[in-house]
Design a protein around this motif. Structure first.
Motif, PDB file in Angstrom:
ATOM      1  N   LYS A  31       0.850  -1.184   0.000  1.00  0.00           N
ATOM      2  CA  LYS A  31       0.000   0.000   0.000  1.00  0.00           C
ATOM      3  C   LYS A  31       0.887   1.237   0.000  1.00  0.00           C
ATOM      4  O   LYS A  31       1.742   1.390   0.867  1.00  0.00           O
ATOM      5  CB  LYS A  31      -0.895   0.011   1.242  1.00  0.00           C
ATOM      6  N   PRO A  32       0.686   2.135  -0.962  1.00  0.00           N
ATOM      7  CA  PRO A  32       1.490   3.348  -0.965  1.00  0.00           C
ATOM      8  C   PRO A  32       1.061   4.303   0.150  1.00  0.00           C
ATOM      9  O   PRO A  32      -0.079   4.277   0.604  1.00  0.00           O
ATOM     10  CB  PRO A  32       1.225   3.958  -2.340  1.00  0.00           C
ATOM     11  N   THR A  42       5.545  20.461  -2.338  1.00  0.00           N
ATOM     12  CA  THR A  42       6.909  20.550  -1.798  1.00  0.00           C
ATOM     13  C   THR A  42       7.840  19.576  -2.510  1.00  0.00           C
ATOM     14  O   THR A  42       8.976  19.922  -2.868  1.00  0.00           O
ATOM     15  CB  THR A  42       6.892  20.253  -0.288  1.00  0.00           C
ATOM     16  N   GLU A  43       7.371  18.348  -2.746  1.00  0.00           N
ATOM     17  CA  GLU A  43       8.209  17.342  -3.415  1.00  0.00           C
ATOM     18  C   GLU A  43       8.469  17.712  -4.875  1.00  0.00           C
ATOM     19  O   GLU A  43       9.542  17.451  -5.404  1.00  0.00           O
ATOM     20  CB  GLU A  43       7.562  15.969  -3.305  1.00  0.00           C
ATOM     21  N   ILE A  44       7.482  18.327  -5.533  1.00  0.00           N
ATOM     22  CA  ILE A  44       7.700  18.772  -6.915  1.00  0.00           C
ATOM     23  C   ILE A  44       8.738  19.899  -6.935  1.00  0.00           C
ATOM     24  O   ILE A  44       9.642  19.913  -7.777  1.00  0.00           O
ATOM     25  CB  ILE A  44       6.375  19.219  -7.567  1.00  0.00           C
ATOM     26  N   LYS A  50       9.710  11.290  -9.581  1.00  0.00           N
ATOM     27  CA  LYS A  50      10.105  10.768 -10.887  1.00  0.00           C
ATOM     28  C   LYS A  50       8.909  10.746 -11.847  1.00  0.00           C
ATOM     29  O   LYS A  50       9.020  11.158 -12.992  1.00  0.00           O
ATOM     30  CB  LYS A  50      10.669   9.360 -10.741  1.00  0.00           C
ATOM     31  N   SER A  51       7.739  10.239 -11.371  1.00  0.00           N
ATOM     32  CA  SER A  51       6.574  10.152 -12.250  1.00  0.00           C
ATOM     33  C   SER A  51       5.279  10.305 -11.446  1.00  0.00           C
ATOM     34  O   SER A  51       5.241  10.027 -10.246  1.00  0.00           O
ATOM     35  CB  SER A  51       6.560   8.816 -13.004  1.00  0.00           C
ATOM     36  N   VAL A  62       5.602   8.322  -7.916  1.00  0.00           N
ATOM     37  CA  VAL A  62       6.789   7.496  -7.739  1.00  0.00           C
ATOM     38  C   VAL A  62       7.946   8.456  -7.520  1.00  0.00           C
ATOM     39  O   VAL A  62       8.246   9.284  -8.384  1.00  0.00           O
ATOM     40  CB  VAL A  62       7.045   6.584  -8.958  1.00  0.00           C
ATOM     41  N   LEU A  63       8.569   8.338  -6.359  1.00  0.00           N
ATOM     42  CA  LEU A  63       9.688   9.220  -6.019  1.00  0.00           C
ATOM     43  C   LEU A  63      10.970   8.730  -6.673  1.00  0.00           C
ATOM     44  O   LEU A  63      11.021   7.615  -7.216  1.00  0.00           O
ATOM     45  CB  LEU A  63       9.852   9.299  -4.506  1.00  0.00           C
ATOM     46  N   ASN A  64      12.007   9.535  -6.604  1.00  0.00           N
ATOM     47  CA  ASN A  64      13.304   9.158  -7.188  1.00  0.00           C
ATOM     48  C   ASN A  64      13.900   7.928  -6.503  1.00  0.00           C
ATOM     49  O   ASN A  64      14.665   7.195  -7.117  1.00  0.00           O
ATOM     50  CB  ASN A  64      14.281  10.330  -7.110  1.00  0.00           C
ATOM     51  N   ASN A  65      13.548   7.680  -5.237  1.00  0.00           N
ATOM     52  CA  ASN A  65      14.055   6.494  -4.536  1.00  0.00           C
ATOM     53  C   ASN A  65      13.096   5.305  -4.677  1.00  0.00           C
ATOM     54  O   ASN A  65      13.151   4.359  -3.904  1.00  0.00           O
ATOM     55  CB  ASN A  65      14.317   6.816  -3.061  1.00  0.00           C
ATOM     56  N   SER A  66      12.172   5.349  -5.663  1.00  0.00           N
ATOM     57  CA  SER A  66      11.238   4.275  -6.031  1.00  0.00           C
ATOM     58  C   SER A  66      10.172   3.975  -4.990  1.00  0.00           C
ATOM     59  O   SER A  66       9.542   2.925  -5.051  1.00  0.00           O
ATOM     60  CB  SER A  66      11.991   2.982  -6.380  1.00  0.00           C
TER      61      SER A  66
END
Length: 166
Positions: A31-32, A42-44, A50-51, A62-66
């Motif tokens: 579960k995400p 903030t994350e943007i 990433k996507s 999906v963050l850069n650390n997957s």
């Protein structure tokens, strides 16, 4: 009529069982994490995403650390309008892979068919019960004024005489 209703209910039950089996295999095991729109902005701005996958009002990130995260947006507002309202730099959003997926599965069919199906079923049930009531009333309406006398069998053992009545 009963056979038709019985067959329809069996078909509906089989359809729901098959749909539930497919939905069990369609769900992912992990579960995400659910976040708010402020954290998304903030994350943007920090270029950590990433996507973004858009499905209806749900955004899957999906963050850069997957790692995966989810958030919701307003139903009437697009993602680009929302980001513009929050003053996000368009160059930062250009680096993010944004994909839009259409609704699928049971959710799609329920949102598409239920607004039409529920009133149709209610009206059909109302007409069915009214027709059953009318059928009984038609046969009773034509018996008005008829005598309820019945013919008596002459070979009856218990004969009632005038003395019994008097």
């Amino acid at each position: 009529m009963r056979i038709l209703v019985k067959n329809f209910l069996i078909f509906l039950l089989v359809f729901l069982i098959i749909a539930s089996i497919f939905s069990l295999y369609n769900t992912s095991l992990e579960k995400p994490q659910s976040i708010g729109l402020e954290q998304l902005i903030t994350e943007i701005n920090n270029e950590e995403i990433k996507s973004i996958e858009i499905q209806g009002d749900e955004l899957t990130l999906v963050l850069n650390n997957s790692t995966k995260q989810t958030t919701s947006k307003e139903p009437t507002e697009s993602l680009s309008t929302m980001l513009k309202n929050y003053n996000v730099d368009p160059q930062k959003t250009a680096k993010i892979d944004i994909s839009v997926k259409q609704q699928s599965g049971l959710n799609f069919w329920l949102t598409s068919l239920l607004p039409f199906l529920i009133p149709f079923i209610l009206i059909a049930a109302f007409i069915y019960f009214m027709m059953r009531q009318v059928q009984g009333a038609n046969s009773k309406a034509m018996t008005f004024g008829r005598s309820g006398a019945r013919e008596v069998d002459r070979n009856q053992k218990d004969k009632i005489t005038f003395k019994d009545v008097a």
